[in-house]
Write a protein that holds these residues in place. Sequence first.
Motif, PDB file in Angstrom:
ATOM      1  N   ALA A 279       0.859  -1.188   0.000  1.00 44.47           N
ATOM      2  CA  ALA A 279       0.000   0.000   0.000  1.00 44.47           C
ATOM      3  C   ALA A 279       0.894   1.237   0.000  1.00 44.47           C
ATOM      4  O   ALA A 279       1.952   1.252   0.645  1.00 44.47           O
ATOM      5  CB  ALA A 279      -0.915   0.015   1.220  1.00 44.47           C
ATOM      6  N   HIS A 280       0.493   2.239  -0.744  1.00 42.86           N
ATOM      7  CA  HIS A 280       1.276   3.478  -0.746  1.00 42.86           C
ATOM      8  C   HIS A 280       0.349   4.676  -0.904  1.00 42.86           C
ATOM      9  O   HIS A 280      -0.725   4.600  -1.522  1.00 42.86           O
ATOM     10  CB  HIS A 280       2.325   3.471  -1.867  1.00 42.86           C
ATOM     11  N   VAL A 281       0.782   5.794  -0.343  1.00 40.90           N
ATOM     12  CA  VAL A 281       0.058   7.057  -0.408  1.00 40.90           C
ATOM     13  C   VAL A 281       1.043   8.146  -0.807  1.00 40.90           C
ATOM     14  O   VAL A 281       2.150   8.224  -0.252  1.00 40.90           O
ATOM     15  CB  VAL A 281      -0.603   7.415   0.938  1.00 40.90           C
ATOM     16  N   MET A 282       0.650   8.982  -1.780  1.00 43.44           N
ATOM     17  CA  MET A 282       1.475  10.118  -2.185  1.00 43.44           C
ATOM     18  C   MET A 282       0.644  11.386  -2.056  1.00 43.44           C
ATOM     19  O   MET A 282      -0.435  11.513  -2.639  1.00 43.44           O
ATOM     20  CB  MET A 282       1.959   9.945  -3.624  1.00 43.44           C
ATOM     21  N   LEU A 283       1.139  12.331  -1.268  1.00 45.12           N
ATOM     22  CA  LEU A 283       0.472  13.618  -1.079  1.00 45.12           C
ATOM     23  C   LEU A 283       1.406  14.724  -1.579  1.00 45.12           C
ATOM     24  O   LEU A 283       2.461  14.961  -0.988  1.00 45.12           O
ATOM     25  CB  LEU A 283       0.144  13.845   0.403  1.00 45.12           C
ATOM     26  N   PRO A 284       1.062  15.399  -2.677  1.00 42.22           N
ATOM     27  CA  PRO A 284       1.953  16.431  -3.226  1.00 42.22           C
ATOM     28  C   PRO A 284       1.729  17.789  -2.592  1.00 42.22           C
ATOM     29  O   PRO A 284       0.642  18.092  -2.080  1.00 42.22           O
ATOM     30  CB  PRO A 284       1.561  16.454  -4.709  1.00 42.22           C
ATOM     31  N   CYS A 295       4.352   7.632   1.527  1.00 47.86           N
ATOM     32  CA  CYS A 295       4.366   6.612   2.578  1.00 47.86           C
ATOM     33  C   CYS A 295       4.036   5.265   1.959  1.00 47.86           C
ATOM     34  O   CYS A 295       3.111   5.169   1.140  1.00 47.86           O
ATOM     35  CB  CYS A 295       3.363   6.945   3.677  1.00 47.86           C
ATOM     36  N   GLN A 296       4.785   4.231   2.359  1.00 45.62           N
ATOM     37  CA  GLN A 296       4.592   2.901   1.789  1.00 45.62           C
ATOM     38  C   GLN A 296       4.639   1.844   2.884  1.00 45.62           C
ATOM     39  O   GLN A 296       5.366   1.985   3.873  1.00 45.62           O
ATOM     40  CB  GLN A 296       5.684   2.597   0.752  1.00 45.62           C
ATOM     41  N   LEU A 297       3.851   0.788   2.673  1.00 45.11           N
ATOM     42  CA  LEU A 297       3.844  -0.376   3.553  1.00 45.11           C
ATOM     43  C   LEU A 297       3.893  -1.621   2.688  1.00 45.11           C
ATOM     44  O   LEU A 297       3.039  -1.811   1.818  1.00 45.11           O
ATOM     45  CB  LEU A 297       2.589  -0.386   4.433  1.00 45.11           C
ATOM     46  N   HIS A 298       4.900  -2.475   2.931  1.00 37.73           N
ATOM     47  CA  HIS A 298       5.045  -3.731   2.197  1.00 37.73           C
ATOM     48  C   HIS A 298       5.063  -4.883   3.201  1.00 37.73           C
ATOM     49  O   HIS A 298       5.843  -4.854   4.169  1.00 37.73           O
ATOM     50  CB  HIS A 298       6.353  -3.757   1.391  1.00 37.73           C
ATOM     51  N   ILE A 299       4.232  -5.885   2.950  1.00 42.38           N
ATOM     52  CA  ILE A 299       4.227  -7.093   3.781  1.00 42.38           C
ATOM     53  C   ILE A 299       4.420  -8.288   2.860  1.00 42.38           C
ATOM     54  O   ILE A 299       3.654  -8.472   1.905  1.00 42.38           O
ATOM     55  CB  ILE A 299       2.907  -7.235   4.569  1.00 42.38           C
ATOM     56  N   PHE A 300       5.434  -9.088   3.152  1.00 40.77           N
ATOM     57  CA  PHE A 300       5.737 -10.257   2.335  1.00 40.77           C
ATOM     58  C   PHE A 300       5.788 -11.499   3.232  1.00 40.77           C
ATOM     59  O   PHE A 300       6.410 -11.478   4.290  1.00 40.77           O
ATOM     60  CB  PHE A 300       7.089 -10.080   1.629  1.00 40.77           C
ATOM     61  N   GLN A 311       8.458  -0.560   6.005  1.00 37.88           N
ATOM     62  CA  GLN A 311       7.752   0.714   6.153  1.00 37.88           C
ATOM     63  C   GLN A 311       8.657   1.822   5.630  1.00 37.88           C
ATOM     64  O   GLN A 311       9.824   1.919   6.030  1.00 37.88           O
ATOM     65  CB  GLN A 311       7.401   0.964   7.619  1.00 37.88           C
ATOM     66  N   VAL A 312       8.114   2.632   4.739  1.00 37.53           N
ATOM     67  CA  VAL A 312       8.904   3.667   4.065  1.00 37.53           C
ATOM     68  C   VAL A 312       8.179   5.008   4.176  1.00 37.53           C
ATOM     69  O   VAL A 312       6.963   5.094   3.969  1.00 37.53           O
ATOM     70  CB  VAL A 312       9.127   3.322   2.578  1.00 37.53           C
ATOM     71  N   ALA A 313       8.929   6.038   4.525  1.00 38.66           N
ATOM     72  CA  ALA A 313       8.408   7.414   4.526  1.00 38.66           C
ATOM     73  C   ALA A 313       9.432   8.304   3.824  1.00 38.66           C
ATOM     74  O   ALA A 313      10.611   8.301   4.192  1.00 38.66           O
ATOM     75  CB  ALA A 313       8.154   7.900   5.945  1.00 38.66           C
ATOM     76  N   LYS A 314       8.971   9.029   2.802  1.00 42.05           N
ATOM     77  CA  LYS A 314       9.888   9.866   2.027  1.00 42.05           C
ATOM     78  C   LYS A 314       9.278  11.246   1.788  1.00 42.05           C
ATOM     79  O   LYS A 314       8.059  11.386   1.638  1.00 42.05           O
ATOM     80  CB  LYS A 314      10.194   9.211   0.672  1.00 42.05           C
ATOM     81  N   MET A 327      14.064  12.035  -0.377  1.00 39.59           N
ATOM     82  CA  MET A 327      14.864  11.715   0.797  1.00 39.59           C
ATOM     83  C   MET A 327      13.913  11.116   1.831  1.00 39.59           C
ATOM     84  O   MET A 327      12.802  11.628   2.036  1.00 39.59           O
ATOM     85  CB  MET A 327      15.559  12.946   1.374  1.00 39.59           C
ATOM     86  N   GLY A 328      14.348  10.006   2.461  1.00 39.38           N
ATOM     87  CA  GLY A 328      13.434   9.389   3.418  1.00 39.38           C
ATOM     88  C   GLY A 328      14.108   8.345   4.279  1.00 39.38           C
ATOM     89  O   GLY A 328      15.336   8.239   4.342  1.00 39.38           O
ATOM     90  N   ILE A 329      13.274   7.571   4.962  1.00 43.31           N
ATOM     91  CA  ILE A 329      13.745   6.507   5.836  1.00 43.31           C
ATOM     92  C   ILE A 329      12.991   5.229   5.486  1.00 43.31           C
ATOM     93  O   ILE A 329      11.845   5.260   5.045  1.00 43.31           O
ATOM     94  CB  ILE A 329      13.552   6.846   7.328  1.00 43.31           C
ATOM     95  N   LYS A 330      13.662   4.106   5.708  1.00 47.07           N
ATOM     96  CA  LYS A 330      13.060   2.799   5.461  1.00 47.07           C
ATOM     97  C   LYS A 330      13.363   1.898   6.649  1.00 47.07           C
ATOM     98  O   LYS A 330      14.513   1.783   7.074  1.00 47.07           O
ATOM     99  CB  LYS A 330      13.621   2.182   4.183  1.00 47.07           C
TER     100      LYS A 330
END
Length: 536
Positions: A279-284, A295-300, A311-314, A327-330
Amino acid sequence: MTGNNKQESKVIDSLDYLKTHKDYGSVISEIDTIQKKLLKIGYFENQQNTIKINDSTYQAEFHLKNRYKKIYIYYDKNLVSPSVIKMISKQVFDVYFILPIESVETALNFINSKQTEKGLPFSKLKLSNINIKDADTLTADLMIDDYENKRIINAILIKRYEKFPKSYLKYYLKIKPNQLFDLSTLQRKTEQLNNLRFANQIKAPEVLFTKDSTTLYIYVEKTKSNTFDGFLGFGTNEQTNKIDFNGYLNLNLVNNLNYGEAFGLQYKSTQNQQNRFEAHVMLPYLFKTPIGVDCQLHIFKQDSTFTTVDQVAKLHYQIDSRNKVFMGIKSTQSSNLLNNTSNTGISDYNSNFTTFGYEFTKAQPYNLLFPIKTNIYAESGFGKRRHTDTSEKQTILNFDAFKIINLNAKNSLYFRLNGNSLVSNTYFENELSRFGGINSIRGFEENSLLATSYALINTEYRLQLNNTLYIHTITDMTLLENKITKTNEKLYGFGFGLGLLSKAGLFKLNYAAGKSDNQKFKFSNSKVHLSLIANF
């Protein structure tokens, strides 16, 4: 047409005039055209006389006289910058510059375009006080008439799609009130609206001039930008000799709130008991700034072996309509689900990375089948992995780019380069890259290949039969390295496919067979991939 002598006749013949005409009006028009050509090359004093030979024949006699080859143009530095003059002349001095006669018209048009860029759309240029300097040289004064002060954009009105997000005007198109008015620049910028997924320009911008204001009208319409796609793949299982099925569902919602936002949801289940949720969300343009957030969420989950959660936030900055930086964190957490904890290949671990990325996108919006011509995405991450009481530095590198080379209206070549690498002293099986299938190397099962690093090349020759149908070849190659198993492999995928754009969406069918260097080609290893991307 003749000249006063052989030399003049030779000059006239070099202008390649039309000798046969349907009526007398066409004859007069042709003579007028030739006179204008003579003026442009320096015969300012030429004279002409038309003689009627008979009812169907006329003779135009020219006396060219002297030819002027260059002109000294005197100018005012306060009206025209010397830097502009240097762009049209190689001989520029404090108060004058020199031009060949044949380039005068082009040069004046260029200077006038520069005046327009300064917010003076109604400025007029002319040469006055034209005099003879010597046998082949003229002199003149450059005059600029500005009927009013510089024009700025006082207001911007969106027509047709009134709820168009205004932040895209300011940061994506770089158009905002109080800018100097330049119509050619504005037209070039508004064409970039066609690169957006959720809107396009329906006609060129228009301007309303009043005595004390300038209003810009931009014509935009909202387009269908939501997509739903999925694919079904099937092939023969080498162990059971039965047909296995796999597939995925992918939902993307774009600009439903008229903010330019994007939301994506993907679920994938493969025949090797893998489940992936993303799932991912992009707010410009948060708070009306050029900064946006992703913001991204990956479950494998791999059967009953392990699960991994990313979990990713950029933060991203839109430099212009084509370039974007990130630029972000993972953060990653992986859990070993096996009861047998002695398996050292799979382990519990946590990792955190600081990431930096760049993306370039170039569109070709008038091609319905291939709207994106070039896309480049590069990302790097630096961080640490923690396992039990130990900590280890790691680096992740990711690159994905494709380009379409259009040979002509129907034929094109598609190239894609994709690579991923994890740099570490030690590796766990549950942190390796997994790839294979319709979105990577075709002819292999989805996510059936594991690597610490890989480089993938996809190539296609595409033949566009019409605006909605194309066929293509498939030639894929991958270089794969797995430092856990200490293997290096070359893998290949060969096949063909087709794409059909209908009211339901874009339907794709790929047939490909995969092989490795030490494996013979077998039709039993082939895979058929089906997908349908629906817009709504």
